[in-house]
Design an enzyme around this catalytic site. Structure first.
Site, PDB file in Angstrom:
ATOM      1  N   ASN A  12       0.871  -1.175   0.000  1.00  0.00           N
ATOM      2  CA  ASN A  12       0.000   0.000   0.000  1.00  0.00           C
ATOM      3  C   ASN A  12       0.909   1.226   0.000  1.00  0.00           C
ATOM      4  OD1 ASN A  12      -1.780   2.054   0.542  1.00  0.00           O
ATOM      5  ND2 ASN A  12      -2.285   1.364   2.630  1.00  0.00           N
ATOM      6  N   LYS A  14       0.186   4.257  -0.364  1.00  0.00           N
ATOM      7  CA  LYS A  14      -0.442   5.468   0.197  1.00  0.00           C
ATOM      8  C   LYS A  14      -0.180   6.664  -0.733  1.00  0.00           C
ATOM      9  CE  LYS A  14      -0.208   3.335   4.688  1.00  0.00           C
ATOM     10  NZ  LYS A  14      -0.126   3.476   6.147  1.00  0.00           N
ATOM     11  N   HIS A  97      -9.527   1.409   4.635  1.00  0.00           N
ATOM     12  CA  HIS A  97      -8.274   1.620   5.374  1.00  0.00           C
ATOM     13  C   HIS A  97      -8.517   2.621   6.505  1.00  0.00           C
ATOM     14  CE1 HIS A  97      -4.222   2.817   6.391  1.00  0.00           C
ATOM     15  NE2 HIS A  97      -3.812   1.693   5.827  1.00  0.00           N
ATOM     16  N   GLU A  99      -6.885   5.027   7.510  1.00  0.00           N
ATOM     17  CA  GLU A  99      -6.633   6.430   7.140  1.00  0.00           C
ATOM     18  C   GLU A  99      -7.820   7.012   6.371  1.00  0.00           C
ATOM     19  OE1 GLU A  99      -2.790   5.657   5.419  1.00  0.00           O
ATOM     20  OE2 GLU A  99      -2.021   5.233   7.419  1.00  0.00           O
ATOM     21  N   GLU A 167      -5.571  -4.491  10.700  1.00  0.00           N
ATOM     22  CA  GLU A 167      -4.539  -3.480  10.895  1.00  0.00           C
ATOM     23  C   GLU A 167      -4.850  -2.671  12.154  1.00  0.00           C
ATOM     24  OE1 GLU A 167      -2.481  -2.544   6.914  1.00  0.00           O
ATOM     25  OE2 GLU A 167      -4.193  -1.214   7.088  1.00  0.00           O
ATOM     26  N   GLY A 173       2.440   2.484  10.771  1.00  0.00           N
ATOM     27  CA  GLY A 173       3.454   3.513  10.613  1.00  0.00           C
ATOM     28  C   GLY A 173       4.174   3.895  11.895  1.00  0.00           C
ATOM     29  N   SER A 213       3.179  -1.847  10.513  1.00  0.00           N
ATOM     30  CA  SER A 213       4.615  -1.978  10.830  1.00  0.00           C
ATOM     31  C   SER A 213       5.153  -3.373  10.558  1.00  0.00           C
ATOM     32  CB  SER A 213       4.887  -1.555  12.279  1.00  0.00           C
ATOM     33  OG  SER A 213       4.564  -0.179  12.444  1.00  0.00           O
TER      34      SER A 213
HETATM   35  P1  PGA Z   1       2.717   0.462   7.653  1.00  0.00           P
HETATM   36  O1  PGA Z   1       1.267   0.660   7.006  1.00  0.00           O
HETATM   37  O2  PGA Z   1       3.263  -0.843   7.112  1.00  0.00           O
HETATM   38  O3  PGA Z   1       3.498   1.645   7.183  1.00  0.00           O
HETATM   39  O4  PGA Z   1       2.537   0.409   9.124  1.00  0.00           O
HETATM   40  C1  PGA Z   1       0.411  -0.439   6.802  1.00  0.00           C
HETATM   41  C2  PGA Z   1      -0.901   0.049   6.228  1.00  0.00           C
HETATM   42  O5  PGA Z   1      -1.368   1.124   6.640  1.00  0.00           O
HETATM   43  O6  PGA Z   1      -1.486  -0.607   5.353  1.00  0.00           O
END
Ligand code: PGA
Length: 251
Positions: A12, A14, A97, A99, A167, A173, A213
């Site tokens: 992903n 983003k 997601h 976000e 998640e 992140g 992460s």
């Molecule tokens: P990350 O994001 O691996 O940077 O923690 C995962 C995600 O949001 O899909």
């Protein structure tokens, strides 16, 4: 993971990537994915979907998107429909997601409608669910996650058209991850809830990804868990070496 469920490693990106870097990354991923046991997907921003589709060619890597609108087409300035994504060569679309849920106020009903749009165009929806830190601290993780699952998955979800990504919001992140025991507990609860709604065959065949992460150093341990069938990778999907190492760990 069981043999019946081929692991999936989905990147992903983003809101990251300009043409030159994105194309180079995608080409590196495609070269690595050619020999991988895991299925590999990349989900670039909308602006790069055409270029990345060209860079990966047909075959080893699935092209994905990060969101879609619920409607086929029409007066929705700035939005992109599932029909457009299918037309652009996408096979998968991330929906719900955290976000999107946070930045755009998306709720379970909207996520479900988006997943329906994805299904209706023959693509696979990667449906994201996960608890906040306060919810985990409050002992509400399983209730929150199974509630989101119930609200976000359309009727007619099956192992071909749906992947669930667990998640934890606090792990995205941040470099923090739940313990293996905590991840397996949630994934087992998700699979049990899937069995209750869609039956054992669907539940046992549907892939459940962990995200938050995930990196080369922890991927192997996470994917070794009985109910983890791959990963949804953010930050570590932006470096060819790291993403390749995760693909290998998930194979
Ligand atoms: P990350 O994001 O691996 O940077 O923690 C995962 C995600 O949001 O899909």
């Amino acid at each position: 993971m069981t043999d019946a469920r081929r692991p999936l490693v989905a990147g992903n990106w983003k809101m990251n990537g300009l043409t030159a870097d994105g194309v180079a990354l995608a080409k590196g991923v495609a070269a690595h994915a050619a020999d991988a046991a895991a299925e590999v997907a990349v989900c670039p921003p909308f602006t790069l979907i055409g270029a990345i589709g060209g860079a990966i060619g047909s075959g080893t890597v699935v092209l994905g998107a990060q969101d879609c609108h619920t409607a086929e087409k029409g007066a929705h300035t700035g939005d992109v429909s599932a029909a457009m994504l299918a037309d652009a060569g996408c096979g998968m679309v991330i929906v719900g997601h955290s976000e999107r849920r946070t930045d755009h106020g998306e709720d379970d009903a909207l996520v479900r409608a988006k997943a329906e749009a994805v299904h209706s165009h023959g693509m696979t929806a990667i449906v994201c669910i996960g608890e906040t830190e306060a919810e985990r601290d409050g002992g509400k993780t399983l209730d929150v996650v199974t509630g989101q699952l119930a609200g976000s998955l359309p009727d007619g979800s099956d192992a071909a058209n749906t992947v669930v990504a667990y998640e934890p919001v606090w792990a995205i992140g941040t470099g923090r991850t739940p313990t293996s025991g905590e991840v397996q507990e949630v994934h087992a609860a998700i699979r049990q809830a899937l069995a209750g709604r869609f039956g054992n065959d669907v539940a046992n065949a549907m892939r459940l990804l962990y995200g938050g992460s995930m990196k080369p150093g922890n991927a192997r341990e996470l994917v070794a868990l009985a109910d983890v069938d791959g990963g949804l990778i953010g930050g570590a999907s932006l470096k060819t070496e790291d993403f390749a190492a995760i693909i290998d760990a998930c194979g």
